[in-house]
Design a protein around this motif. Structure first.
Motif, PDB file in Angstrom:
ATOM      1  N   ILE A 172       0.850  -1.192   0.000  1.00 33.83           N
ATOM      2  CA  ILE A 172       0.000   0.000   0.000  1.00 33.83           C
ATOM      3  C   ILE A 172       0.883   1.239   0.000  1.00 33.83           C
ATOM      4  N   GLU A 173       0.481   2.217  -0.803  1.00 32.14           N
ATOM      5  CA  GLU A 173       1.193   3.491  -0.853  1.00 32.14           C
ATOM      6  C   GLU A 173       0.304   4.591  -0.281  1.00 32.14           C
ATOM      7  N   PHE A 174       0.917   5.570   0.376  1.00 33.83           N
ATOM      8  CA  PHE A 174       0.174   6.676   0.967  1.00 33.83           C
ATOM      9  C   PHE A 174       1.044   7.917   0.916  1.00 33.83           C
ATOM     10  N   SER A 175       0.493   9.049   1.283  1.00 34.77           N
ATOM     11  CA  SER A 175       1.243  10.308   1.318  1.00 34.77           C
ATOM     12  C   SER A 175       0.767  11.128   2.504  1.00 34.77           C
ATOM     13  N   GLY A 176       1.549  12.169   2.822  1.00 40.55           N
ATOM     14  CA  GLY A 176       1.194  13.037   3.938  1.00 40.55           C
ATOM     15  C   GLY A 176       2.037  12.836   5.172  1.00 40.55           C
ATOM     16  N   ILE A 177       2.781  11.731   5.241  1.00 38.10           N
ATOM     17  CA  ILE A 177       3.641  11.445   6.387  1.00 38.10           C
ATOM     18  C   ILE A 177       4.737  10.493   5.926  1.00 38.10           C
ATOM     19  N   ARG A 178       5.865  10.545   6.582  1.00 37.53           N
ATOM     20  CA  ARG A 178       6.965   9.624   6.306  1.00 37.53           C
ATOM     21  C   ARG A 178       7.183   8.759   7.539  1.00 37.53           C
ATOM     22  N   LEU A 179       7.114   7.454   7.358  1.00 31.92           N
ATOM     23  CA  LEU A 179       7.267   6.515   8.464  1.00 31.92           C
ATOM     24  C   LEU A 179       8.674   5.924   8.463  1.00 31.92           C
ATOM     25  N   PRO A 180       9.214   5.586   9.643  1.00 25.80           N
ATOM     26  CA  PRO A 180      10.507   4.894   9.689  1.00 25.80           C
ATOM     27  C   PRO A 180      10.361   3.462   9.193  1.00 25.80           C
ATOM     28  N   SER A 181      11.167   3.097   8.209  1.00 27.75           N
ATOM     29  CA  SER A 181      11.078   1.759   7.616  1.00 27.75           C
ATOM     30  C   SER A 181      11.671   0.717   8.552  1.00 27.75           C
ATOM     31  N   LEU A 182      11.055  -0.453   8.567  1.00 32.27           N
ATOM     32  CA  LEU A 182      11.598  -1.569   9.320  1.00 32.27           C
ATOM     33  C   LEU A 182      12.602  -2.321   8.455  1.00 32.27           C
ATOM     34  N   THR A 183      13.550  -2.965   9.094  1.00 27.99           N
ATOM     35  CA  THR A 183      14.584  -3.731   8.408  1.00 27.99           C
ATOM     36  C   THR A 183      14.291  -5.218   8.548  1.00 27.99           C
ATOM     37  N   PHE A 184      14.492  -5.977   7.478  1.00 30.44           N
ATOM     38  CA  PHE A 184      14.291  -7.422   7.497  1.00 30.44           C
ATOM     39  C   PHE A 184      15.585  -8.127   7.902  1.00 30.44           C
ATOM     40  N   TYR A 185      15.437  -9.216   8.653  1.00 32.59           N
ATOM     41  CA  TYR A 185      16.597 -10.013   9.050  1.00 32.59           C
ATOM     42  C   TYR A 185      16.653 -11.245   8.159  1.00 32.59           C
ATOM     43  N   ASN A 186      17.792 -11.448   7.469  1.00 31.83           N
ATOM     44  CA  ASN A 186      17.932 -12.592   6.573  1.00 31.83           C
ATOM     45  C   ASN A 186      18.983 -13.582   7.057  1.00 31.83           C
ATOM     46  N   GLY A 187      19.319 -13.520   8.344  1.00 33.34           N
ATOM     47  CA  GLY A 187      20.251 -14.483   8.912  1.00 33.34           C
ATOM     48  C   GLY A 187      19.539 -15.721   9.427  1.00 33.34           C
ATOM     49  N   PRO A 188      20.270 -16.632  10.040  1.00 32.90           N
ATOM     50  CA  PRO A 188      19.670 -17.880  10.525  1.00 32.90           C
ATOM     51  C   PRO A 188      18.764 -17.656  11.732  1.00 32.90           C
ATOM     52  N   VAL A 189      17.683 -18.432  11.798  1.00 34.44           N
ATOM     53  CA  VAL A 189      16.758 -18.416  12.933  1.00 34.44           C
ATOM     54  C   VAL A 189      16.680 -19.835  13.482  1.00 34.44           C
ATOM     55  N   ASN A 190      16.868 -19.990  14.779  1.00 28.99           N
ATOM     56  CA  ASN A 190      16.904 -21.303  15.417  1.00 28.99           C
ATOM     57  C   ASN A 190      15.667 -21.525  16.275  1.00 28.99           C
ATOM     58  N   GLU A 191      15.253 -22.766  16.373  1.00 31.05           N
ATOM     59  CA  GLU A 191      14.104 -23.088  17.212  1.00 31.05           C
ATOM     60  C   GLU A 191      14.384 -22.679  18.657  1.00 31.05           C
ATOM     61  N   GLY A 192      13.381 -22.050  19.247  1.00 28.84           N
ATOM     62  CA  GLY A 192      13.530 -21.553  20.614  1.00 28.84           C
ATOM     63  C   GLY A 192      13.936 -20.097  20.692  1.00 28.84           C
ATOM     64  N   ARG A 244       8.846  -4.440  -7.417  1.00 34.03           N
ATOM     65  CA  ARG A 244       9.937  -3.479  -7.623  1.00 34.03           C
ATOM     66  C   ARG A 244      10.079  -2.524  -6.439  1.00 34.03           C
ATOM     67  N   GLN A 245       9.908  -3.099  -5.274  1.00 30.30           N
ATOM     68  CA  GLN A 245      10.059  -2.327  -4.045  1.00 30.30           C
ATOM     69  C   GLN A 245      11.326  -2.784  -3.321  1.00 30.30           C
ATOM     70  N   PRO A 246      12.331  -1.909  -3.166  1.00 32.76           N
ATOM     71  CA  PRO A 246      13.539  -2.298  -2.417  1.00 32.76           C
ATOM     72  C   PRO A 246      13.196  -2.775  -1.007  1.00 32.76           C
ATOM     73  N   MET A 247      14.001  -3.700  -0.526  1.00 36.56           N
ATOM     74  CA  MET A 247      13.745  -4.325   0.773  1.00 36.56           C
ATOM     75  C   MET A 247      14.961  -4.119   1.675  1.00 36.56           C
ATOM     76  N   PRO A 248      14.854  -3.307   2.719  1.00 38.80           N
ATOM     77  CA  PRO A 248      15.993  -3.125   3.638  1.00 38.80           C
ATOM     78  C   PRO A 248      16.298  -4.413   4.395  1.00 38.80           C
ATOM     79  N   VAL A 249      17.522  -4.909   4.258  1.00 36.90           N
ATOM     80  CA  VAL A 249      17.886  -6.219   4.800  1.00 36.90           C
ATOM     81  C   VAL A 249      19.154  -6.101   5.634  1.00 36.90           C
ATOM     82  N   ASN A 250      19.209  -6.916   6.692  1.00 39.73           N
ATOM     83  CA  ASN A 250      20.387  -6.974   7.551  1.00 39.73           C
ATOM     84  C   ASN A 250      20.539  -8.412   8.036  1.00 39.73           C
TER      85      ASN A 250
END
Length: 509
Positions: free
Chosen positions: A110-130, A234-240
């Motif tokens: 969804i796209e909107f205007s009138g305000i700028r929100l802080p983007s969240l970053t995605f984590y692409n490292g390993p995730v372990n059970e627990g 075609r939306q860039p994805m902030p990744v860490n």
């Protein structure tokens, strides 16, 4: 026309009833400022006939991700269903529009205007059970219990957090999902599932049925599916991909590093003092030897002059007895001068002065050696062991530092008490204050970030307005004013940072 009136009425009520929850100084609260409530309002003939809501989060300042089923009605009836984006801060809501939908993955953009929100970053490292996981969103059962009217659904409000653990990966109708125990409900759909550093692990989309006392589990669409969806849109994805280090662990590591540094400095001082003492003792011994040798040389010279003077007098007497008066005078005069020189040499010989010897033997403990070449063009590489990375890229940073603290030819830094260069950046369109610091002696560059609330950013911007330097300056008074203003901003910041990137620099083109 009637539809616009309805929207204005609802937004007006939202502004009257809006309130902002106090911000907590942690990564989850910082991520929560990019989480929104997604509202759908169905209107027929100017009358509101349907209302739905879910959650979403920013992947860009003006774009959010949510579930496709949250906005299904808006996709099906675009002329009759409006999408509202309700941020967690502020005093009003904003109208959005669908720009991408993937029903199979249950994702929408969804796209909107009138305000700028802080983007969240995605984590692409390993995730372990627990591993611990936190869900953020707007559960409907909470809203039903607390909402007094429909206006409450479009009133900015901080998202609800719940915590659980990762229970494994599953396949849900052909989509890769994360199974977790963080408590979610209808209304959490489209909200983020986060790690302890506030980075997105997945998009909450469904829950298991909990009939007859069965435990409830949540499903979150995995980041691999989200990445594919955003790539197609075609939306860039902030990744860490850097492993999460808690603030407590980072501060403890900083204290340990500081203690180790102090211990190393104390050991260096002790070693230098012991070496200086040994050198002083050797210098004392050498000074004594030199003093004794010098006295002996003077005494030897005095004796030699005395003997030569006596011989001169004797030769004068011999010449006089032979009637050679002229030669007798010269020989006697020369002997007399030599005897006077012998007495002068004897009485002017160096005295034994312990104070003078000690002064000559004094050794100063040297200060820590500074790394040469800390000014000029530098290539700085991240030091993971000293950093806490949450939302930023870890690519190399190129800086060019002048002796007056001008960085990259455009940004003036101010001197600190540690003889470093520091600049505090308070941007207009981001909710982040960054403290940049460069230490020429150690070639260390650091970026410390504080992810702040809207009210905290407003206060920081008011302080920043007092900064007079707009470009690099060689005027010490202007830099002193910059340092004073920056200290006021630093004092207003939270005691604990959210992110710190520490770089090691080396000369580079």
């Amino acid at each position: 026309m009637r539809r616009c009136c309805v929207i204005r009425l609802l937004l007006g009520l939202a502004m009257l009833l809006a309130w902002v929850a106090p911000a907590r100084a942690d990564d989850i609260s910082a991520a929560g400022r990019g989480v929104v409530r997604v509202v759908t309002i169905a209107i027929v003939d100017g009358e509101v006939v349907g209302f739905g809501h879910g959650s979403g989060f920013a992947v860009a300042p003006n774009r959010i991700v949510t579930n496709a089923h949250v906005v299904e009605a808006a996709e099906r009836y675009p002329g009759n269903v409006l999408i509202g984006v309700v941020p967690s801060e502020g005093d009003k809501s904003y109208q959005g529009r669908l720009i991408a939908v993937d029903a199979d993955r249950d994702l929408a953009l969804i796209e909107f205007s009138g305000i700028r929100l802080p983007s969240l970053t995605f984590y692409n490292g390993p995730v372990n059970e627990g591993d611990a996981m936190i869900a953020l969103g707007y559960p409907g059962n909470v809203d039903l219990a607390t909402a007094r009217s429909s206006a409450d659904f479009i009133t900015p409000l901080s998202p609800v957090r719940s915590q659980g653990v990762f229970s494994g990966r599953r396949n849900l109708q052909g989509v890769s999902v994360l199974l977790h125990t963080a408590g979610i409900a209808r209304g959490n759909s489209g909200g983020p599932l986060l790690d302890g550093c506030g980075r997105v692990l997945g998009v909450n989309s469904a829950i298991t049925r909990a009939d007859d006392g069965d435990a409830s589990f949540g499903f979150a669409i995995g980041n691999d599916e989200v990445a594919a969806f955003l790539r197609e849109a075609r939306q860039p994805m902030p990744v860490n991909g850097v492993a999460c280090t808690s603030i407590a662990d980072r501060l403890a590591a900083d204290r340990s590093e500081a203690e180790q540094s102090r211990a190393a400095e104390e050991a260096r001082q002790r070693e230098a003092a012991a070496k200086a003492a040994a050198e002083r003792e050797n210098a004392m011994d050498q000074a004594l030897v030199d003093n004794f040798a010098m006295r002996e040389n003077y005494l030897g010279a005095a004796a030699l002059l005395l003997v030569l003077g006596a011989l001169g007098l004797g030769a004068g007497g011999l010449f006089y007895s032979r009637g050679q008066q002229r030669e007798a005078v010269w020989a006697a005069a020369g002997g007399g001068v030599l005897i006077v020189g012998a007495f002068v040499t004897f009485f002017t010989r160096p005295a034994f002065d312990p104070g003078a010897i000690e002064g000559a033997a004094r050794v100063v403990v040297p200060p820590p050696a500074a790394v040469a070449g800390g000014i000029g063009k530098m290539i700085c590489t991240i030091d993971p062991a000293r950093s806490r990375v949450t939302v930023s890229s870890t690519q190399d940073v190129a800086i060019d530092v002048s002796p007056e603290g001008c960085v990259n030819g455009r940004t003036q830094y101010a001197e600190t008490s540690q003889q470093n260069w520091q600049r505090i950046l308070v941007p207009d369109e981001e909710q982040t204050v960054s403290v940049l610091e460069y230490a020429p002696a150690t070639r260390t560059y650091s970026t410390t970030r504080y992810l702040l609330s809207a009210s905290q950013m407003d206060a920081a911007r008011k302080l920043r307005a007092q900064v007079k330097i707009k470009a690099c300056s060689t005027d010490p008074a202007s830099r002193a004013n910059l340092a004073q203003t920056q200290q006021a901003i630093r004092t207003a910041l939270p005691q604990v940072f959210n992110e710190r990137l520490v770089y090691r620099c080396k000369p580079g083109g």
